[in-house]
Design an enzyme around this catalytic site. Sequence first.
Site, PDB file in Angstrom:
ATOM      1  CG  ASP A   8      37.836 100.633 108.005  1.00 52.16           C
ATOM      2  OD1 ASP A   8      37.303  99.499 107.974  1.00 52.16           O
ATOM      3  OD2 ASP A   8      39.068 100.784 107.875  1.00 52.16           O
ATOM      4  CB  CYS A  65      39.128  98.522 110.659  1.00 53.25           C
ATOM      5  SG  CYS A  65      40.458  97.831 111.656  1.00 53.25           S
ATOM      6  CB  THR A  67      43.397  93.839 110.941  1.00 53.86           C
ATOM      7  OG1 THR A  67      43.563  95.197 111.386  1.00 53.86           O
ATOM      8  CG2 THR A  67      44.160  93.615 109.641  1.00 53.86           C
ATOM      9  N   GLY A  68      40.637  94.805 112.449  1.00 51.53           N
ATOM     10  CA  GLY A  68      40.179  95.094 113.811  1.00 51.53           C
ATOM     11  C   GLY A  68      41.252  95.809 114.610  1.00 51.53           C
ATOM     12  CG  HIS A  98      39.541  87.074 133.165  1.00 49.82           C
ATOM     13  ND1 HIS A  98      40.587  86.174 133.155  1.00 49.82           N
ATOM     14  CD2 HIS A  98      38.528  86.458 133.837  1.00 49.82           C
ATOM     15  CE1 HIS A  98      40.229  85.065 133.791  1.00 49.82           C
ATOM     16  NE2 HIS A  98      38.976  85.208 134.209  1.00 49.82           N
ATOM     17  NE  ARG A 109      40.202  94.877 103.718  1.00 50.04           N
ATOM     18  CZ  ARG A 109      40.682  96.111 103.611  1.00 50.04           C
ATOM     19  NH1 ARG A 109      41.857  96.414 104.144  1.00 50.04           N
ATOM     20  NH2 ARG A 109      40.006  97.046 102.973  1.00 50.04           N
ATOM     21  NE  ARG A 132      42.300  85.813 139.436  1.00 48.51           N
ATOM     22  CZ  ARG A 132      41.261  84.983 139.221  1.00 48.51           C
ATOM     23  NH1 ARG A 132      40.229  85.003 140.054  1.00 48.51           N
ATOM     24  NH2 ARG A 132      41.266  84.147 138.209  1.00 48.51           N
ATOM     25  CG  HIS A 133      39.497  89.189 136.757  1.00 45.91           C
ATOM     26  ND1 HIS A 133      40.684  88.727 136.227  1.00 45.91           N
ATOM     27  CD2 HIS A 133      38.817  88.098 137.184  1.00 45.91           C
ATOM     28  CE1 HIS A 133      40.708  87.407 136.308  1.00 45.91           C
ATOM     29  NE2 HIS A 133      39.590  87.002 136.899  1.00 45.91           N
TER      30      HIS A 133
HETATM   31  C1  RB5 Z   1      42.063  99.929 105.447  1.00 50.15           C
HETATM   32  O1  RB5 Z   1      42.588  99.560 104.215  1.00 50.15           O
HETATM   33  C2  RB5 Z   1      42.720  99.136 106.566  1.00 50.15           C
HETATM   34  O2  RB5 Z   1      43.998  99.595 106.774  1.00 50.15           O
HETATM   35  C3  RB5 Z   1      41.882  99.200 107.814  1.00 50.15           C
HETATM   36  O3  RB5 Z   1      40.609  98.697 107.557  1.00 50.15           O
HETATM   37  C4  RB5 Z   1      42.387  98.420 109.020  1.00 50.15           C
HETATM   38  O4  RB5 Z   1      42.621  97.094 108.683  1.00 50.15           O
HETATM   39  C5  RB5 Z   1      43.493  99.005 109.766  1.00 50.15           C
HETATM   40  O5  RB5 Z   1      43.932  98.471 110.797  1.00 50.15           O
END
Ligand code: RB5
Length: 148
Positions: A8, A65, A67-68, A98, A109, A132-133
């Site tokens: 995104d 995104c 935070t991912g 694993h 970010r 095992r994995h």
């Molecule tokens: C978008 O502002 C933000 O919420 C998105 O990129 C992501 O971090 C969501 O988990």
Amino acid sequence: MKIAVGCDHGGFVLKDAVISTLEELGAQVVDMGTYSTESVDYPVYGKKVADAVASGECDLGVVMCGTGIGISIAANKVKGIRAAVVTDEFMAEMTRRHNNANIIALGGRVITPEKAKSLVKAWYTAEFEGGRHQKRIDMITQIENEQK
Ligand code: RB5
């Protein structure tokens, strides 16, 4: 290896670094967007990448995104997807060895493009250990199959 890449607006800052790293590693990249920092909804891109991997169109995927986290949650709703957020090289390597993670998720970010390169390389070059994995992954698949 064919790798689906999607993000995104919050993950866009990492996308070029991720694509160039994968290409340097010999992968064929399918860029599923987004293509600018204009605000978009991360579930759209998480699903695009996850569908490509789950269908076999692509072998693996990378999603990004802010935070991912959000995009990994969306990707994990697709059956057969094991998407893992990684923030250091140990996590990136171990989630392949694993968990056999078929998608990694990165946060634009949270980490720098340089860090993203290093994490993609650690994940992509690691190998699933099986044994095992595999049994534990089969248990995850069983949970998935129990859902209505
Ligand atoms: C978008 O502002 C933000 O919420 C998105 O990129 C992501 O971090 C969501 O988990």
